[in-house]
Design a protein around this motif. Sequence first.
Motif, short mmCIF file in Angstrom:
data_model
loop_
_atom_site.label_atom_id
_atom_site.label_comp_id
_atom_site.label_asym_id
_atom_site.label_seq_id
_atom_site.Cartn_x
_atom_site.Cartn_y
_atom_site.Cartn_z
N ILE A 14 0.84 -1.20 0.00
CA ILE A 14 0.00 0.00 0.00
C ILE A 14 0.87 1.25 0.00
CG2 ILE A 14 -1.69 1.33 1.32
CD1 ILE A 14 -2.81 -1.39 2.28
N ASN A 25 -3.31 6.25 1.25
CA ASN A 25 -4.12 5.09 1.65
C ASN A 25 -3.61 4.43 2.93
OD1 ASN A 25 -6.05 5.17 -0.45
ND2 ASN A 25 -4.57 4.26 -1.84
N LEU A 29 -6.00 3.83 5.93
CA LEU A 29 -6.28 2.47 6.41
C LEU A 29 -6.02 2.34 7.90
CD1 LEU A 29 -7.01 -0.48 5.94
CD2 LEU A 29 -4.64 -0.88 5.24
N ARG A 56 -12.80 4.71 -1.05
CA ARG A 56 -11.40 4.43 -0.71
C ARG A 56 -11.25 3.04 -0.10
NH1 ARG A 56 -8.27 9.24 0.93
NH2 ARG A 56 -6.62 7.75 1.37
N ILE A 60 -8.84 0.03 -1.62
CA ILE A 60 -7.79 -0.65 -0.85
C ILE A 60 -8.07 -2.15 -0.79
CG2 ILE A 60 -6.73 -0.87 1.42
CD1 ILE A 60 -7.26 2.17 1.77
#
Length: 92
Positions: A14, A25, A29, A56, A60
């Motif tokens: 990521i 991200n 997250l 989003r 992800i």
Amino acid sequence: MLTSLRGCRQLLRIRAYDEQHGTDNLAFLRAYLRYERRTTVVAEKLHMHRNTLLHRIKRIEELLGSTFDDWTLRRMLLLSFDYLYLDDDRDI
């Protein structure tokens, strides 16, 4: 130990995506998981619209190839965040 290594690899994937695309991200997250996937709370904390947040999350999940409905994945990622950010006690 293996679980945290796998989770660290996921987080590094990521982070690499973020660096290539100018996104955040990884921070997103971390907040999403720390606030136990409570979308309204996360949206408020990150100052974003709830629909944007849901988009989003989906992006992800696609990047990881799994959904956050998977408790094992969530636990693994949280442990990995703790492992990677041991000295980072900032509030999200």
